[in-house]
Write a protein that holds these residues in place. Sequence first.
Motif, PDB file in Angstrom:
ATOM      1  N   ASN A 271       0.815  -1.212   0.000  1.00  0.00           N
ATOM      2  CA  ASN A 271       0.000   0.000   0.000  1.00  0.00           C
ATOM      3  C   ASN A 271       0.850   1.264   0.000  1.00  0.00           C
ATOM      4  O   ASN A 271       0.334   2.367   0.158  1.00  0.00           O
ATOM      5  N   GLY A 272       2.163   1.089  -0.190  1.00  0.00           N
ATOM      6  CA  GLY A 272       3.065   2.239  -0.233  1.00  0.00           C
ATOM      7  C   GLY A 272       2.893   3.023  -1.517  1.00  0.00           C
ATOM      8  O   GLY A 272       2.310   2.551  -2.496  1.00  0.00           O
ATOM      9  N   ARG A 273       3.429   4.230  -1.523  1.00  0.00           N
ATOM     10  CA  ARG A 273       3.250   5.098  -2.686  1.00  0.00           C
ATOM     11  C   ARG A 273       4.564   5.352  -3.424  1.00  0.00           C
ATOM     12  O   ARG A 273       4.614   6.167  -4.337  1.00  0.00           O
ATOM     13  N   GLY A 274       5.622   4.696  -3.040  1.00  0.00           N
ATOM     14  CA  GLY A 274       6.920   4.941  -3.679  1.00  0.00           C
ATOM     15  C   GLY A 274       7.039   4.237  -5.020  1.00  0.00           C
ATOM     16  O   GLY A 274       6.059   3.744  -5.581  1.00  0.00           O
ATOM     17  N   ARG A 275       8.277   4.148  -5.534  1.00  0.00           N
ATOM     18  CA  ARG A 275       8.484   3.580  -6.868  1.00  0.00           C
ATOM     19  C   ARG A 275       8.410   2.061  -6.873  1.00  0.00           C
ATOM     20  O   ARG A 275       8.489   1.445  -7.929  1.00  0.00           O
ATOM     21  N   ASP A 276       8.265   1.441  -5.705  1.00  0.00           N
ATOM     22  CA  ASP A 276       8.166  -0.022  -5.678  1.00  0.00           C
ATOM     23  C   ASP A 276       6.879  -0.518  -6.330  1.00  0.00           C
ATOM     24  O   ASP A 276       6.822  -1.634  -6.844  1.00  0.00           O
ATOM     25  N   VAL A 277       5.825   0.306  -6.267  1.00  0.00           N
ATOM     26  CA  VAL A 277       4.555  -0.071  -6.899  1.00  0.00           C
ATOM     27  C   VAL A 277       4.444   0.655  -8.242  1.00  0.00           C
ATOM     28  O   VAL A 277       4.464   1.887  -8.291  1.00  0.00           O
ATOM     29  N   LEU A 278       4.348  -0.120  -9.306  1.00  0.00           N
ATOM     30  CA  LEU A 278       4.223   0.454 -10.649  1.00  0.00           C
ATOM     31  C   LEU A 278       2.752   0.443 -11.056  1.00  0.00           C
ATOM     32  O   LEU A 278       2.020  -0.480 -10.694  1.00  0.00           O
ATOM     33  N   ARG A 279       2.355   1.463 -11.796  1.00  0.00           N
ATOM     34  CA  ARG A 279       0.941   1.590 -12.163  1.00  0.00           C
ATOM     35  C   ARG A 279       0.792   1.712 -13.668  1.00  0.00           C
ATOM     36  O   ARG A 279       1.518   2.484 -14.304  1.00  0.00           O
ATOM     37  N   HIS A 280      -0.160   0.948 -14.201  1.00  0.00           N
ATOM     38  CA  HIS A 280      -0.407   1.045 -15.638  1.00  0.00           C
ATOM     39  C   HIS A 280      -1.833   0.606 -15.956  1.00  0.00           C
ATOM     40  O   HIS A 280      -2.325  -0.373 -15.409  1.00  0.00           O
ATOM     41  N   ARG A 281      -2.449   1.345 -16.849  1.00  0.00           N
ATOM     42  CA  ARG A 281      -3.786   0.984 -17.333  1.00  0.00           C
ATOM     43  C   ARG A 281      -3.630   0.464 -18.761  1.00  0.00           C
ATOM     44  O   ARG A 281      -3.244   1.214 -19.663  1.00  0.00           O
ATOM     45  N   LEU A 282      -3.872  -0.823 -18.940  1.00  0.00           N
ATOM     46  CA  LEU A 282      -3.685  -1.442 -20.257  1.00  0.00           C
ATOM     47  C   LEU A 282      -4.679  -0.871 -21.269  1.00  0.00           C
ATOM     48  O   LEU A 282      -5.881  -0.787 -20.989  1.00  0.00           O
ATOM     49  N   LEU A 283      -4.156  -0.535 -22.446  1.00  0.00           N
ATOM     50  CA  LEU A 283      -4.993  -0.039 -23.539  1.00  0.00           C
ATOM     51  C   LEU A 283      -5.034  -1.089 -24.651  1.00  0.00           C
ATOM     52  O   LEU A 283      -4.179  -1.985 -24.688  1.00  0.00           O
ATOM     53  N   PRO A 284      -6.006  -1.000 -25.561  1.00  0.00           N
ATOM     54  CA  PRO A 284      -6.099  -1.995 -26.630  1.00  0.00           C
ATOM     55  C   PRO A 284      -4.783  -2.158 -27.395  1.00  0.00           C
ATOM     56  O   PRO A 284      -4.141  -1.164 -27.747  1.00  0.00           O
ATOM     57  N   GLY A 285      -4.383  -3.409 -27.568  1.00  0.00           N
ATOM     58  CA  GLY A 285      -3.127  -3.692 -28.269  1.00  0.00           C
ATOM     59  C   GLY A 285      -1.922  -3.759 -27.350  1.00  0.00           C
ATOM     60  O   GLY A 285      -0.823  -4.055 -27.802  1.00  0.00           O
ATOM     61  N   GLN A 286      -2.112  -3.494 -26.080  1.00  0.00           N
ATOM     62  CA  GLN A 286      -0.993  -3.560 -25.128  1.00  0.00           C
ATOM     63  C   GLN A 286      -1.040  -4.875 -24.353  1.00  0.00           C
ATOM     64  O   GLN A 286      -2.104  -5.452 -24.143  1.00  0.00           O
TER      65      GLN A 286
END
Length: 327
Positions: free
Chosen positions: A252-267
């Motif tokens: 639940n940390g906010r540092g760089r250990d947690v990566l965030r991405h929302r997959l888009l079509p074709g990804q």
Amino acid sequence: MTSQSIISTPAADSPFALSADNSYRRWRDRKLADQPASAEDLMVEVADPLSLTAPEKDALLHRLRRANMALYVCPRPTAEPKSVVRTVAAQFGLGRLDFHLCAEDEGITPLQVTDAGPRRRYIPYTSRALNWHTDGYYNAPNKPIRAFMLHCVSDAEDGGENELMDPEIAYLRLRDEDPDFIAALSHPAAMSIPANEEDGTEIRGEIAGPVFSVDRGDGSLHMRYTARTRSIAWRDDPVTEQAVAAVTRLLNGRGRDVLRHRLLPGQGLLTNNVLHRRAAFHDAEDGGKRRLVYRARFFDRAEGTAYREQSSQDVAGPDQQPTVQVT
Ligand SMILES: [Fe+2]
């Protein structure tokens, strides 16, 4: 790669042995030096996922080695998403699919909202948030899921973002906080999942196993985890309790250990079964955008990314990355 049983006792010179401090320090230094700053660092643009070029494959492999995950970005959605999954997976030696309860014939599962069939009982097939886990945490210890892929056909009207954490980073942070946490989470009965019953019939027995283990064959770290609090039993031990609380804080940390991405079509996302969760999403009504992501799970780890494969050869440093356009 061959099938190997998972054990919880690493070799004496493994960085994952609590007694091997020098080996751990060397591994830790490289791991942190290679850590991506954001999900963008994992992205590789590929012209045609059905025919990866050598530089594209090298760029994906480089990211898998650094972070146990890579994202491919196609210029346009493909008409053959299942072929993309099979083809990309094959490029990394991933051929042994897990045919689990909800998989289709090919072992490739459409993650989309459904109201029918056995899938309706499981959160992945709803629009609800899906909390932190590694895939197959309920598999028997001798059938671990070492890798999975996601390929996005359609994103939702809104929501559905993924958060991701490299299990090796989780291990590193926990060991730095208290090595006893690693010992507790490596216990063969650290985490138990009760039997799965449907209409009074047991379709899977109770599964007990460690959170962290080391592959006997290739020396790689494996993580088995779920943040769910129902239908799970942690070993009744004070250090285990503290260790589980530390995992929760970490995720639940906010540092760089947690990566965030929302997959888009074709990804697509290719991973050595990293920790992940999915935000809730909203599908459009009547012909609008509805989320559809194909998932495949594998008993193999991506070829060329095992600990022993990497430790026997130099991994390209940041200034030696393959020259593929990164979006
Ligand atoms: Fe998952």
